[in-house]
Write a protein that holds these residues in place. Structure first.
Motif, mmCIF file in Angstrom:
data_model
loop_
_atom_site.group_PDB
_atom_site.id
_atom_site.type_symbol
_atom_site.label_atom_id
_atom_site.label_comp_id
_atom_site.label_asym_id
_atom_site.label_seq_id
_atom_site.Cartn_x
_atom_site.Cartn_y
_atom_site.Cartn_z
ATOM 1 N N THR A 116 0.832 -1.125 -0.068
ATOM 2 C CA THR A 116 -0.061 -0.081 -0.073
ATOM 3 C C THR A 116 0.933 1.258 0.316
ATOM 4 O O THR A 116 2.253 1.366 -0.048
ATOM 5 N N ALA A 117 0.262 2.520 0.115
ATOM 6 C CA ALA A 117 1.003 3.654 0.145
ATOM 7 C C ALA A 117 1.944 3.743 1.317
ATOM 8 O O ALA A 117 2.987 4.149 1.109
ATOM 9 N N THR A 118 1.608 2.693 2.315
ATOM 10 C CA THR A 118 2.581 2.634 3.549
ATOM 11 C C THR A 118 4.030 2.289 2.944
ATOM 12 O O THR A 118 5.307 2.798 3.326
ATOM 13 N N ASP A 119 3.879 1.384 1.987
ATOM 14 C CA ASP A 119 5.207 0.847 1.511
ATOM 15 C C ASP A 119 5.849 1.793 0.693
ATOM 16 O O ASP A 119 7.252 1.896 0.698
ATOM 17 N N LEU A 120 5.372 2.539 -0.106
ATOM 18 C CA LEU A 120 5.846 3.591 -0.798
ATOM 19 C C LEU A 120 6.421 4.801 -0.055
ATOM 20 O O LEU A 120 7.668 5.355 -0.445
ATOM 21 N N VAL A 121 5.838 5.105 1.064
ATOM 22 C CA VAL A 121 6.826 6.041 1.877
ATOM 23 C C VAL A 121 7.909 5.342 2.606
ATOM 24 O O VAL A 121 8.884 6.034 2.675
ATOM 25 N N GLU B 34 40.043 2.015 -13.690
ATOM 26 C CA GLU B 34 39.807 0.442 -13.921
ATOM 27 C C GLU B 34 39.206 -0.249 -12.532
ATOM 28 O O GLU B 34 38.624 -0.921 -12.752
ATOM 29 N N LYS B 35 39.092 0.718 -11.449
ATOM 30 C CA LYS B 35 38.394 0.261 -10.445
ATOM 31 C C LYS B 35 37.011 0.837 -10.258
ATOM 32 O O LYS B 35 36.248 0.829 -8.965
ATOM 33 N N ARG B 36 36.383 1.255 -11.085
ATOM 34 C CA ARG B 36 35.076 1.788 -11.101
ATOM 35 C C ARG B 36 34.028 1.020 -10.946
ATOM 36 O O ARG B 36 34.352 -0.278 -11.595
ATOM 37 N N VAL B 37 33.243 1.522 -10.271
ATOM 38 C CA VAL B 37 32.067 0.459 -10.213
ATOM 39 C C VAL B 37 30.774 0.735 -11.324
ATOM 40 O O VAL B 37 30.455 1.659 -11.485
ATOM 41 N N PRO B 38 30.538 -0.436 -12.081
ATOM 42 C CA PRO B 38 29.629 -0.364 -13.443
ATOM 43 C C PRO B 38 28.200 -0.186 -12.700
ATOM 44 O O PRO B 38 27.906 -0.829 -11.615
ATOM 45 N N LEU B 39 27.463 0.583 -13.508
ATOM 46 C CA LEU B 39 26.232 0.860 -13.085
ATOM 47 C C LEU B 39 25.175 0.697 -14.227
ATOM 48 O O LEU B 39 25.307 0.510 -15.324
ATOM 49 N N ILE B 40 23.738 0.376 -13.753
ATOM 50 C CA ILE B 40 22.716 0.476 -14.502
ATOM 51 C C ILE B 40 21.866 1.798 -14.633
ATOM 52 O O ILE B 40 22.070 2.492 -13.677
ATOM 53 N N SER B 41 21.404 2.173 -15.720
ATOM 54 C CA SER B 41 20.685 3.336 -15.941
ATOM 55 C C SER B 41 19.251 2.725 -16.494
ATOM 56 O O SER B 41 19.307 2.228 -17.541
ATOM 57 N N ALA B 42 18.258 3.190 -15.551
ATOM 58 C CA ALA B 42 16.924 2.721 -15.931
ATOM 59 C C ALA B 42 16.364 3.400 -17.068
ATOM 60 O O ALA B 42 15.858 4.636 -16.714
ATOM 61 N N HIS B 43 16.186 2.714 -18.094
ATOM 62 C CA HIS B 43 15.589 3.592 -19.458
ATOM 63 C C HIS B 43 14.172 4.079 -18.975
ATOM 64 O O HIS B 43 13.275 3.216 -18.654
ATOM 65 N N ARG B 44 13.899 5.274 -19.012
ATOM 66 C CA ARG B 44 12.559 5.866 -18.756
ATOM 67 C C ARG B 44 12.182 5.593 -17.340
ATOM 68 O O ARG B 44 11.063 5.595 -16.891
ATOM 69 N N GLY B 45 13.262 5.277 -16.669
ATOM 70 C CA GLY B 45 12.611 4.953 -14.947
ATOM 71 C C GLY B 45 12.690 3.614 -14.894
ATOM 72 O O GLY B 45 12.678 3.021 -13.478
ATOM 73 N N GLY B 46 12.839 2.710 -15.762
ATOM 74 C CA GLY B 46 12.498 1.362 -15.292
ATOM 75 C C GLY B 46 11.048 0.601 -15.293
ATOM 76 O O GLY B 46 10.633 -0.077 -14.477
ATOM 77 N N ALA B 47 10.487 0.941 -16.410
ATOM 78 C CA ALA B 47 8.781 0.737 -16.434
ATOM 79 C C ALA B 47 8.628 -0.701 -16.351
ATOM 80 O O ALA B 47 9.368 -1.574 -17.106
ATOM 81 N N ASN C 9 8.528 7.003 -16.173
ATOM 82 C CA ASN C 9 8.468 8.313 -15.834
ATOM 83 C C ASN C 9 7.900 8.660 -14.604
ATOM 84 O O ASN C 9 7.118 9.593 -14.137
ATOM 85 N N ALA C 10 7.690 7.807 -13.716
ATOM 86 C CA ALA C 10 6.814 7.739 -12.353
ATOM 87 C C ALA C 10 7.797 7.731 -11.189
ATOM 88 O O ALA C 10 8.705 6.629 -11.228
ATOM 89 N N ILE C 11 7.831 8.526 -10.152
ATOM 90 C CA ILE C 11 8.519 8.412 -9.053
ATOM 91 C C ILE C 11 8.445 7.117 -8.532
ATOM 92 O O ILE C 11 9.545 6.465 -7.880
ATOM 93 N N GLU C 12 7.292 6.612 -8.217
ATOM 94 C CA GLU C 12 7.186 5.317 -7.542
ATOM 95 C C GLU C 12 7.891 3.993 -8.372
ATOM 96 O O GLU C 12 8.644 3.463 -7.697
ATOM 97 N N THR C 13 8.136 4.241 -9.739
ATOM 98 C CA THR C 13 8.944 3.537 -10.364
ATOM 99 C C THR C 13 10.335 3.591 -10.239
ATOM 100 O O THR C 13 11.205 2.667 -9.985
ATOM 101 N N PHE C 14 10.765 4.766 -9.999
ATOM 102 C CA PHE C 14 12.161 5.186 -9.648
ATOM 103 C C PHE C 14 12.456 4.593 -8.268
ATOM 104 O O PHE C 14 13.474 4.096 -7.962
ATOM 105 N N GLN C 15 11.469 4.707 -7.423
ATOM 106 C CA GLN C 15 11.615 4.156 -5.900
ATOM 107 C C GLN C 15 11.938 2.608 -6.021
ATOM 108 O O GLN C 15 13.002 2.184 -5.175
#
Length: 315
Positions: A25-30, A55-68, A75-81
């Motif tokens: 629920t919304a509680t989880d989003l908080v 050479e010691k850099r930490v590789p990262l993922i970039s979530a395209h459009r936030g990772g739908a 493009n939703a904050i809840e998705t970013f979360q």
């Protein structure tokens, strides 16, 4: 007295039962929204250092459009979360402009595909858009609203790094003003698609990081000719297997390489296995822009742990 005692006991049992079980629920989003800080940048200089190749850099993922995903719209904050709660992440999102000049997160020029709205964004005021609901990638209506850029930036400080895809009708200076207003400079990279765009952004905001398309040595030279310094750049190198000639050149300049896996490479990973993402890091990529951020992150986590990679900027 016995009746009162039994009522009190029943009330206590109900409280205990409810405290032991949680629904989504919304509680989880908080809870997700207030999770501990992921990135530890005290200034924009820390972002420069973190996004400089070693050479010691930490590789990262970039979530395209936030990772739908299902139930999680693009493009939703809840998705970013959801993504940020599972892995240190870059969030790629899209910026559009409303009729009354408000900056919102939306990829398309129209509202139809990703929301309950109709017609072009430019025909609607922010108040109208705020009454709409977002759809997930299957077209299901969710209870998530369309965020403004300022809302997203304010939420993201300490939690994610944003790469901002500025749509063609959006003035860069408005985006920069929003970054300044929210004090998000240390958590933002502005995406550009040409050397001229990169030079414009750098002239407007010399302290901000820029993502530029660099697919050959000439692209890098054009940026240098326009006085865009290597120290402000991350490079988008395309959506095909990395070319070692260009990744080696960029790494020599201290520039990290973003590879777009959304589309064909993500599909290949479904067939061949998630280890494909780690193989791309070995081949020269540093950041993977993907539509499958959770799956790609699991592969990179194994890669990072096996090589004992770490960064003082990731908690």
């Amino acid at each position: 007295m016995l009746k009162i005692f039994n009522c009190i006991l029943l009330f206590a049992v109900i409280i205990c039962f409810n405290s032991c079980f949680r629904s989504n629920t919304a509680t989880d989003l908080v809870h997700v929204s207030n999770h501990n800080q992921v990135f530890n940048f005290t200034s924009v200089d820390d972002l420069y250092r973190f996004l400089t190749y070693s050479e010691k850099r930490v590789p990262l993922i970039s979530a395209h459009r936030g990772g739908a995903d299902i139930d999680y719209p693009e493009n939703a904050i809840e998705t970013f979360q959801r993504v940020a709660y599972k892995t240190p992440a870059i969030i790629e999102c899209d910026i559009s402009l409303t009729k009354d000049s408000a900056l919102i997160l939306m990829h398309d020029e129209t509202l139809n595909r990703t929301s309950t709205g109709k017609d072009r964004i430019s025909k609607h005021n922010l108040d109208e858009i705020k009454n709409l609901y977002l759809k997930d990638k299957a077209g299901n209506v969710t209870n998530h609203r369309i965020p403004t850029l300022e809302e997203a930036l304010s939420w993201g400080i300490g939690k994610v790094i944003f790469t901002l895809d500025v749509k063609k009708n959006v003035p860069y200076h408005m985006v920069i003003d929003a970054i300044r207003k929210t004090k998000a400079e240390a958590y933002v990279v502005i995406i550009t698609y040409s050397a001229d765009q990169a030079a414009l952004v750098h002239n407007l905001a010399p302290d901000l990081m820029i993502s530029a398309s660099i697919k050959n040595p000439e692209d890098l030279l054009r940026l240098n000719d326009r006085d865009v310094p290597d120290t402000r750049l991350v490079a988008f190198i395309g959506t095909n297997k990395p070319d070692n000639k260009i990744t080696d050149l960029l790494h020599q300049h201290g520039i990290l390489c973003i590879l777009g896996t959304m589309g064909n490479i993500d599909k290949q990973a479904i067939v061949r296995g998630e280890q494909l993402y780690s193989e791309l890091i070995d081949q020269g990529a540093d950041i993977l822009s993907t539509d499958r951020p959770i799956q790609a992150a699991k592969s990179l986590e194994y890669y990072i742990n096996k090589r004992e990679l770490a960064s003082p900027y990731i908690n």
